[in-house]
Scaffold this motif. Structure first.
Motif, PDB file in Angstrom:
ATOM      1  N   UNK A  81       0.815  -1.125   0.139  1.00 51.54           N
ATOM      2  CA  UNK A  81       0.057   0.124  -0.010  1.00 51.54           C
ATOM      3  C   UNK A  81       0.888   1.024   0.027  1.00 51.54           C
ATOM      4  N   UNK A  82       0.430   2.327  -0.464  1.00 51.39           N
ATOM      5  CA  UNK A  82       1.095   3.595  -0.690  1.00 51.39           C
ATOM      6  C   UNK A  82       0.171   4.735  -0.209  1.00 51.39           C
ATOM      7  N   UNK A  83       0.911   5.846   0.001  1.00 51.64           N
ATOM      8  CA  UNK A  83       0.159   7.314  -0.078  1.00 51.64           C
ATOM      9  C   UNK A  83       1.023   8.100  -0.830  1.00 51.64           C
ATOM     10  N   UNK A  84       0.447   8.790  -1.648  1.00 54.12           N
ATOM     11  CA  UNK A  84       0.983   9.790  -2.472  1.00 54.12           C
ATOM     12  C   UNK A  84       0.121  11.097  -2.241  1.00 54.12           C
ATOM     13  N   UNK A  85       0.807  12.184  -2.821  1.00 56.70           N
ATOM     14  CA  UNK A  85       0.055  13.425  -2.674  1.00 56.70           C
ATOM     15  C   UNK A  85       0.093  14.399  -3.858  1.00 56.70           C
ATOM     16  N   UNK A  86      -0.700  15.288  -4.254  1.00 55.18           N
ATOM     17  CA  UNK A  86      -0.502  15.904  -5.411  1.00 55.18           C
ATOM     18  C   UNK A  86      -1.194  17.542  -5.043  1.00 55.18           C
ATOM     19  N   UNK A  87      -0.199  18.261  -4.723  1.00 57.02           N
ATOM     20  CA  UNK A  87      -0.314  19.759  -4.628  1.00 57.02           C
ATOM     21  C   UNK A  87      -0.991  20.208  -5.963  1.00 57.02           C
ATOM     22  N   UNK A  88      -2.090  21.070  -5.651  1.00 56.96           N
ATOM     23  CA  UNK A  88      -2.930  21.699  -6.714  1.00 56.96           C
ATOM     24  C   UNK A  88      -1.960  22.131  -8.013  1.00 56.96           C
ATOM     25  N   UNK A  89      -2.294  21.412  -9.171  1.00 54.87           N
ATOM     26  CA  UNK A  89      -1.292  22.042 -10.214  1.00 54.87           C
ATOM     27  C   UNK A  89      -0.143  21.312 -10.418  1.00 54.87           C
ATOM     28  N   UNK A  90       0.023  20.547  -9.558  1.00 54.52           N
ATOM     29  CA  UNK A  90       1.629  19.863  -9.651  1.00 54.52           C
ATOM     30  C   UNK A  90       1.636  18.396  -9.878  1.00 54.52           C
ATOM     31  N   UNK A  91       2.437  17.718 -10.061  1.00 53.04           N
ATOM     32  CA  UNK A  91       2.653  16.306 -10.200  1.00 53.04           C
ATOM     33  C   UNK A  91       2.370  15.463  -8.752  1.00 53.04           C
ATOM     34  N   UNK A  92       2.037  14.300  -9.001  1.00 49.85           N
ATOM     35  CA  UNK A  92       1.708  13.199  -8.085  1.00 49.85           C
ATOM     36  C   UNK A  92       3.181  12.853  -7.497  1.00 49.85           C
ATOM     37  N   UNK A  93       3.083  13.009  -5.978  1.00 52.03           N
ATOM     38  CA  UNK A  93       4.594  12.947  -5.483  1.00 52.03           C
ATOM     39  C   UNK A  93       4.281  11.579  -4.435  1.00 52.03           C
ATOM     40  N   UNK A  94       5.400  10.778  -4.397  1.00 54.14           N
ATOM     41  CA  UNK A  94       5.209   9.515  -3.275  1.00 54.14           C
ATOM     42  C   UNK A  94       5.405  10.096  -1.904  1.00 54.14           C
ATOM     43  N   UNK A  95       4.805   9.416  -1.061  1.00 58.37           N
ATOM     44  CA  UNK A  95       4.968   9.739   0.490  1.00 58.37           C
ATOM     45  C   UNK A  95       5.605   8.651   1.147  1.00 58.37           C
ATOM     46  N   UNK A  96       4.970   7.444   1.145  1.00 58.71           N
ATOM     47  CA  UNK A  96       5.346   6.181   1.924  1.00 58.71           C
ATOM     48  C   UNK A  96       4.681   5.066   1.292  1.00 58.71           C
TER      49      UNK A  96
END
Lengths: 107, 114
Positions: A32-47
């Motif tokens: 399982x994974x968590x990612x985040x995407x700040x508005x207008x930016x690319x998807x970034x891996x968290x954990x």
């Protein structure tokens, strides 16, 4: 077709407050994974999470973040003291299948 | 380190015409490559992946992608674009083996005009 679910769909919080984002991954998956995407930016891996422990984390995933799988089904991401820059879409993934995301707004 | 590049910020296509969204990658070892689509205020929908085997991968909604090892590319294609294909498209590579995290490109906005 199996899917990943996330709750809530939208969370608004005050700066400094704790938030918990919840995910129910696909039942027979192990990674399982968590990612985040700040508005207008690319998807970034968290954990990433495997066998009930963190297998890898990015530089973004600092001491303010934590993950756990408390009951064998839910997979949670906790942010202890939110900052304005934590405002983003947070996606949970079960292998390559992504959930619909939680939009976190920090005021 | 693994990386993905999507050289075009936006691609404009007329409905009915073929479309291509470009992606190049840099990996050490065998590449695991993915395409996702994101509609406004929505999550990431998995379109297709390349792990091994046939270089032409077929995916959802009529999309396909061609893996080209010599050019380190994995371009997304569709023979006939629909207005409803208008969305943001992300290419991704899996870092760190078969279950490593995904590394995403910056995305390409596809606009299909009637």
């Amino acid at each position: 077709e199996p899917e990943v679910t996330q709750t809530p769909s939208h969370q608004v919080t005050q700066m400094g407050q704790e938030v918990i984002l919840r995910c129910v991954p696909i039942s027979n998956h192990l990674y399982f994974y968590w990612y985040r995407q700040i508005l207008g930016q690319k998807v970034e891996f968290l954990v990433s999470f495997y066998n009930n422990e963190i297998s890898e984390k990015s530089e973004i995933f600092d001491d303010q973040f934590s993950v756990e799988r408390p009951d064998g089904s839910n997979f949670t991401l906790k942010i202890r003291s939110t900052k304005l820059e934590d405002s983003a879409m947070y996606f949970c993934a079960s292998r390559q299948i992504f959930g619909p995301g939680t939009r976190l707004t920090v005021l | 380190a693994q990386s993905v590049a999507q050289p075009e910020d936006q691609v404009n296509v007329a409905e009915g015409n073929p479309l291509t969204v470009k992606c190049t990658y840099s990996v050490s070892g065998n590449p695991y490559l993915f395409w996702y689509v994101q509609y406004p205020n929505r999550g990431l929908q998995f379109l297709l992946k390349y792990i091994t085997g046939d270089n032409l991968v077929k995916g959802s909604y009529g999309f396909e992608a061609e893996f080209n090892k010599s050019q380190t590319s994995f371009h997304l294609k569709k023979p006939s674009a629909l207005v409803s294909d208008s969305a943001l498209y992300f290419c991704a590579v899996r870092g760190g083996g078969s279950q490593g995290n995904l590394i995403f490109g910056k995305g390409t906005k596809l606009s299909v005009k009637p």
